[in-house]
Design an enzyme around this catalytic site. Structure first.
Site, PDB file in Angstrom:
ATOM      1  CG  ASP A  42       3.335 -37.409  20.654  1.00 59.18           C
ATOM      2  OD1 ASP A  42       3.558 -36.396  21.339  1.00 59.18           O
ATOM      3  OD2 ASP A  42       4.021 -37.747  19.674  1.00 59.18           O
ATOM      4  CB  THR A 126     -11.051 -36.979  21.926  1.00 65.40           C
ATOM      5  OG1 THR A 126     -10.290 -38.105  21.418  1.00 65.40           O
ATOM      6  CG2 THR A 126     -11.638 -36.183  20.783  1.00 65.40           C
ATOM      7  CB  VAL A 128      -3.694 -36.064  27.221  1.00 62.67           C
ATOM      8  CG1 VAL A 128      -2.991 -35.001  28.029  1.00 62.67           C
ATOM      9  CG2 VAL A 128      -3.187 -37.453  27.591  1.00 62.67           C
TER      10      VAL A 128
HETATM   11  N1  APR Z   1      -4.045 -45.375  17.523  1.00 64.57           N
HETATM   12  C1  APR Z   1      -5.122 -44.553  17.356  1.00 64.57           C
HETATM   13  N2  APR Z   1      -5.592 -43.741  18.324  1.00 64.57           N
HETATM   14  C2  APR Z   1      -4.957 -43.772  19.520  1.00 64.57           C
HETATM   15  C3  APR Z   1      -3.824 -44.589  19.774  1.00 64.57           C
HETATM   16  C4  APR Z   1      -3.383 -45.413  18.710  1.00 64.57           C
HETATM   17  N3  APR Z   1      -2.322 -46.226  18.832  1.00 64.57           N
HETATM   18  N4  APR Z   1      -3.424 -44.376  21.063  1.00 64.57           N
HETATM   19  C5  APR Z   1      -4.288 -43.485  21.593  1.00 64.57           C
HETATM   20  N5  APR Z   1      -5.210 -43.122  20.681  1.00 64.57           N
HETATM   21  C6  APR Z   1      -6.353 -42.222  20.808  1.00 64.57           C
HETATM   22  C7  APR Z   1      -6.854 -41.929  22.199  1.00 64.57           C
HETATM   23  O1  APR Z   1      -7.600 -43.031  22.711  1.00 64.57           O
HETATM   24  C8  APR Z   1      -7.729 -40.727  21.896  1.00 64.57           C
HETATM   25  O2  APR Z   1      -8.968 -41.165  21.369  1.00 64.57           O
HETATM   26  O3  APR Z   1      -5.982 -40.954  20.315  1.00 64.57           O
HETATM   27  C9  APR Z   1      -6.952 -40.013  20.772  1.00 64.57           C
HETATM   28  C10 APR Z   1      -6.211 -38.757  21.209  1.00 64.57           C
HETATM   29  O4  APR Z   1      -5.747 -38.918  22.545  1.00 64.57           O
HETATM   30  P1  APR Z   1      -4.258 -38.465  22.987  1.00 64.57           P
HETATM   31  O5  APR Z   1      -3.271 -39.361  22.365  1.00 64.57           O
HETATM   32  O6  APR Z   1      -4.278 -38.327  24.462  1.00 64.57           O
HETATM   33  O7  APR Z   1      -4.063 -37.023  22.297  1.00 64.57           O
HETATM   34  P2  APR Z   1      -4.638 -35.586  22.720  1.00 64.57           P
HETATM   35  O8  APR Z   1      -5.897 -35.677  23.499  1.00 64.57           O
HETATM   36  O9  APR Z   1      -4.627 -34.812  21.431  1.00 64.57           O
HETATM   37  O10 APR Z   1      -3.517 -35.039  23.707  1.00 64.57           O
HETATM   38  C11 APR Z   1      -2.254 -34.741  23.163  1.00 64.57           C
HETATM   39  O11 APR Z   1      -1.157 -36.102  24.761  1.00 64.57           O
HETATM   40  O12 APR Z   1       0.173 -37.869  24.272  1.00 64.57           O
HETATM   41  C12 APR Z   1       0.189 -36.556  24.610  1.00 64.57           C
HETATM   42  O13 APR Z   1       2.181 -35.697  23.580  1.00 64.57           O
HETATM   43  C13 APR Z   1       0.772 -35.698  23.514  1.00 64.57           C
HETATM   44  O14 APR Z   1       0.846 -33.776  24.892  1.00 64.57           O
HETATM   45  C14 APR Z   1       0.138 -34.387  23.834  1.00 64.57           C
HETATM   46  C15 APR Z   1      -1.258 -34.775  24.296  1.00 64.57           C
END
Ligand code: APR
Length: 183
Positions: A42, A126, A128
């Site tokens: 995000d 997967t 946070v």
């Molecule tokens: N490109 C592709 N995948 C990514 C990137 C990127 N630039 N950055 C992180 N990821 C991957 C992470 O390594 C993980 O495998 O995206 C996947 C999802 O992880 P998160 O971003 O933590 O998302 P999620 O688990 O759905 O949690 C969502 O986290 O960032 C906050 O605002 C968001 O509150 C929401 C929560």
């Protein structure tokens, strides 16, 4: 007889990389219910898209878990960003699997509505949100294959894995679901 064909499998691509650099019609953001940005993918998407993305997100009034909303891509290579809110893992007895499947289904439905042909997904929930990677990957791949089997207008779905562990699991699951011996 599986629910999808070899042709459907050929429309799935697994890559390791940064989704903000994907040159596709739409990328999917693993957002939170506020749609006002955060960490992880995000944060990366908002940083790469620039302030216009947050400005448009502010007008959307948030998003429920399992649902999806679409905005422009601003400074991203992708024309559209589809924001979907994955479930937080709470042990697996709170409908998490169905909510995660809804994220993929609803994102793809929004994409088709905008004429999107090529779309990239991160591994929703997967990070946070702590959804176990293997379970989440099976839900993601199964949901996408089922959608593709009924929707010819999506040409390519790219699973963009940020780290090698995620890439390996996605590769294994796609191979398992798509290696049905030819009849
Ligand atoms: N490109 C592709 N995948 C990514 C990137 C990127 N630039 N950055 C992180 N990821 C991957 C992470 O390594 C993980 O495998 O995206 C996947 C999802 O992880 P998160 O971003 O933590 O998302 P999620 O688990 O759905 O949690 C969502 O986290 O960032 C906050 O605002 C968001 O509150 C929401 C929560």
């Amino acid at each position: 007889m599986t629910e999808w064909s070899a042709q459907d499998c050929n429309r799935i691509v697994v890559v390791q990389g940064d989704i903000t650099r994907e040159n596709v019609d739409a990328i999917v953001n693993a957002a939170n219910r506020s749609l006002l940005g955060g960490g992880g993918v995000d944060g990366a998407i908002h940083r790469a898209a620039g302030p216009g993305l947050l400005e448009e997100c502010r007008q959307l009034g948030g998003c429920d878990t399992g649902q999806a909303k679409i905005t422009r891509g601003y400074q991203l290579p992708a024309e559209w960003v589809i924001h979907t809110v994955g479930p937080v893992w709470r042990g697996g007895t709170h409908g998490e699997a169905d909510l995660l499947a809804s994220c993929y289904r609803n994102s793809l439905a929004l994409a088709v509505g905008k004429g999107v042909r090529r779309i990239a997904f991160p591994a929703i929930s997967t990070g946070v949100y702590r959804f176990p990677l293997e379970r989440a990957t099976r839900i993601a791949v199964r949901s996408v294959l089922r959608f593709l089997s009924a929707e010819p207008r999506i040409e390519e779905v790219r699973f963009v894995c940020f780290d090698s562990r995620t890439y390996t699991v996605y590769r294994e699951v796609v191979d398992e679901f798509c290696s049905e011996p030819c009849p």
